[in-house]
Design an enzyme around this catalytic site. Sequence first.
Site, PDB file in Angstrom:
ATOM      1  N   HIS A   1       2.883   2.286   2.570  1.00  0.00           N
ATOM      2  CA  HIS A   1       1.594   2.005   3.209  1.00  0.00           C
ATOM      3  C   HIS A   1       1.148   3.209   4.022  1.00  0.00           C
ATOM      4  O   HIS A   1       0.343   4.016   3.564  1.00  0.00           O
ATOM      5  CB  HIS A   1       1.717   0.732   4.073  1.00  0.00           C
ATOM      6  CG  HIS A   1       0.453   0.350   4.763  1.00  0.00           C
ATOM      7  ND1 HIS A   1       0.426  -0.124   6.057  1.00  0.00           N
ATOM      8  CD2 HIS A   1      -0.828   0.362   4.339  1.00  0.00           C
ATOM      9  CE1 HIS A   1      -0.821  -0.384   6.402  1.00  0.00           C
ATOM     10  NE2 HIS A   1      -1.614  -0.098   5.364  1.00  0.00           N
TER      11      HIS A   1
ATOM     12  N   CYS B   1       5.704  -2.088  11.008  1.00  0.00           N
ATOM     13  CA  CYS B   1       4.397  -1.534  11.389  1.00  0.00           C
ATOM     14  C   CYS B   1       3.273  -2.468  10.974  1.00  0.00           C
ATOM     15  O   CYS B   1       2.442  -2.870  11.786  1.00  0.00           O
ATOM     16  CB  CYS B   1       4.161  -0.171  10.755  1.00  0.00           C
ATOM     17  SG  CYS B   1       5.113   1.138  11.532  1.00  0.00           S
ATOM     18  N   HIS B   2       3.220  -2.811   9.679  1.00  0.00           N
ATOM     19  CA  HIS B   2       2.106  -3.633   9.208  1.00  0.00           C
ATOM     20  C   HIS B   2       2.574  -4.785   8.331  1.00  0.00           C
ATOM     21  O   HIS B   2       1.808  -5.353   7.563  1.00  0.00           O
ATOM     22  CB  HIS B   2       1.086  -2.779   8.463  1.00  0.00           C
ATOM     23  CG  HIS B   2       0.639  -1.598   9.267  1.00  0.00           C
ATOM     24  ND1 HIS B   2       1.200  -0.357   9.107  1.00  0.00           N
ATOM     25  CD2 HIS B   2      -0.256  -1.487  10.272  1.00  0.00           C
ATOM     26  CE1 HIS B   2       0.645   0.485   9.965  1.00  0.00           C
ATOM     27  NE2 HIS B   2      -0.234  -0.177  10.688  1.00  0.00           N
ATOM     28  N   GLY B   3       3.874  -5.087   8.388  1.00  0.00           N
ATOM     29  CA  GLY B   3       4.373  -6.291   7.747  1.00  0.00           C
ATOM     30  C   GLY B   3       4.593  -6.230   6.244  1.00  0.00           C
ATOM     31  O   GLY B   3       4.568  -7.248   5.566  1.00  0.00           O
TER      32      GLY B   3
END
Lengths: 184, 491, 258
Positions: free
Chosen positions: A124, A148-150
Amino acid sequence: MSAGANIQNGQHDDGETRRGFMQMLAGAFGAVGLGAFLVPAVNSLNPAKDTLALSTVEVDLSDVPVGGSKTVMWQGKPIFIRHRTAEEITEAEDVDVQTLTDKQTDESRVEKPEWLVVVGVCTHLGCIPQGQKTTDNHGEFGGWFCSCHGSQYDTSGRIRKGPAPKNLAVPPYKFVNDTTIKIG
Amino acid sequence: MGNHPREQFDNPVVEWVDSRLPIFTILNKEYGVFPTPKNFNYFWNFGAIAMFMLVTMIVTGIILAMHYTANVNLAFDSVERIMRDVNGGWLLRYIHMNGASFFFIAVYIHIFRGMYYGSYKRPRELLWILGMVIFLLMMATAFIGYVLPWGQMSYWGATVITNLFSAIPYVGEHIVTLMWGGFAVDNPTLTRFFALHYLLPFVIFAVVFLHIWALHVTGSNNPLGIDVKGPQDTIPFNPYYTMKDFFGLIVFVMIYCMFIFYMPDALGHSDNYIPANPLSTPAHIVPEWYFLPFYAMLRAITFNMNVYMLAGLALLAVVLVEFVWRHKPKYLNAPIGFLIFAAGGALALFGFLADMNQDWEIPMSAAEVAPVPAKLGGVLTMFGSIAMLFIMPWLDTHPIRSARFRPLYKATFLLLFVLFVALGYIGSQPADANVAGIPLSVFGLALTGYYFGFFLVILPLLSRFEKGRKLPLSIHEAVLAKKQQFQGVSA
Amino acid sequence: MKARHLIPVLAIAVGAILPLAPASANSGGAEPLVHQDWSFDGPFGTYDKASLQRGLKIYREVCAGCHSLKRVYFRNLEGIGYNEEQIKAIASQYTVQDGPNDEGEMFDRPAKPSDYIPSPFPNDNAAKSANNGALPPDLSLITKAREDGANYVFSLLTGFEAAPHGVEMSETQHWNKYFPGHKISMPPPLSPGQVSYADDGSPETLEQYAKDISHFLTWAADPYMEERKRTGVKVILFLLVFAGIMLGLKKKTWADLH
């Protein structure tokens, strides 16, 4: 510009065109000269020879138990090595590839099924996912979880849930012998 | 700024920008149609060449800074890494290293050209002073930059030059400690030098802008040194001088490239390929070539100036001001002036001999009580030599600018040039070198004497007494006359 | 040329020539160096690969006992004509310390092409104490760090002789006519026949040895010399043509001035 050339315009067109040609030629030479300087100048910012020379690393796997993991550095990035258990291998192989975001079979991602070697950088935005330690959050799919963003990765390092677009990358590596790999 | 008449441009993009911010109008005014004397010779190329060198140094310097590590343990290695591992690093470093020398070559020619043709004179005094500020900043930048590779010459050069400031009475030692950030040249010194070496070129750039601004207020001087009298004397800067500058620039760059590619280390010193060692000084340390004349003047002062000598010099200064600088003596008449001159000279000589022969034990002549010890004297002489350049417009007030019409000025100036180079040679030699048994420092002292004499005595005297040749009526007529002469020869 | 132009020209000429006058700097009474013809001299000079390889052999068998070559990587040996396999083979003959490993221990392993050539001593103090207090300098930059480096190294290696009568020498000093101050701590390192040149049949003489090692060390200090000079030819030719064009353009531009 025109004001300069116009000041004393006594000459004939013939001379004017030849001068125009020479101006273009001079301009071209100037551009080439500048380019010949700028190319090496910018290229100097690419990885230097000492950096490139360190682009392979050999890893001893004999001390990684089944179910255990090891992290090594390669080209400034962490490489996740996991000695997968039989269940983890089956789990990874049994997934229907068509349901995946980034359609890759488990076979295409490993040299030997019991050893998974991936670049430990979330596809990502470049964070390092958790899951190397047994106490870490492995996510819903038993692999890695990027806090961080799953993004969630499975036991083959494939993206299963979350914003990451691609599976964890597999670095170029080969087995030098049964318990040693050479990355790069 | 906005109320100047703006010209129209055909290109719509250019026109769009220019009607909102008239940079193209300004560029065209200052570099396109800018009226420039039509009789420049190739010495007038060196301003543009110096500008090119400044840009080259900044561009290569920024890239080198990206590869360099300012730490005493890593600096030398990081420079060698640039030379060996960074792609094309050796080329960038050699461009930068030799670029310093060629920047100075261009600027020295530029300065000597200004001196020869009287470009420092009214109304261009401030232009000249701004140029001297650039020269000083360049010296500081070059010196600091030479420290960064952290070789033996870097280290010991830094030690010796920073120690110059310890000659300042009372506060000198504190100033030096402040500069070092320690008790010797060390890591704090290197780090701050790196920061300053990155900063100063941009300061130079700003002063160059002022220098060019001032130039475009007064307009350029020219080889005849006479004022522009009308449009027949000038031509537009573009294309005439853009083409001429480009041609000269490329020839200059060619010579520069011969050094970069075929003798890249010729202008440097081999000791700087030995990593800095604070425990051992190289046998013979010298600054880079562009500092040598000034270094020779620093080393020429090997004696202490005691009270006798200073009193004698003060008397001589009175004579200088009354009889040389003033057009008419104000307070003294000739016989008294001569008496003071004789007394001052005798006193100064006596002071010198008393210092040289300490065993005479003349009261107040001991080295320890000299108000200006040799070290301070050397430093003052060196900085004084640069100060001379700053005040040159007021020392030479002769109405004729160009040396072409001032035979005496020309002769004395060219002698100064030769002796300046000779000073450079003396500066490059070991401290104990001698010629036919006479120490080189004696020659150094004599040449230093001429240097200061030229500025303080010869220039004011010539300003008053040199008659000079007849000046041409205008640049236009002189150019025409020359052309006819050539045609006459070829016919 | 008119007389009034002559004086400035003369002044500039004198000014330009003066600094070139030979410096009579007295470097401790050392003799002027012996000058060899080197294949790397001149604007088209190149290195002689066979000589470089013999030089490496001398470095490994003789110099490396005391002198480091710490800025040269094994991979750099490509520059003296070895291929990757040969470089790996050479590197694997050396041991380097690596680590710490997972247990925190330093360990020894065979050298790889990406390693520097290992130094004979772990640090300067060890080097000094093993050499009667004298530090054998690193040789990576020696030919750049000495004036006229290649000739200096050659002269030094062939310049050992018996000390003149009446000169006091300590046990550990040797007389060398080219060394500044003459008294050098390095014993004469080379003797005829000491290093085998069986591979290529070059003469096993002191001069040949000195020449090869000087050649090799010149390469070690300046590995990009050939590339530099090659690039230089192109750049200078380019600028010559460019200058010609600009001169033509300048003349053409100025021709219409009346």
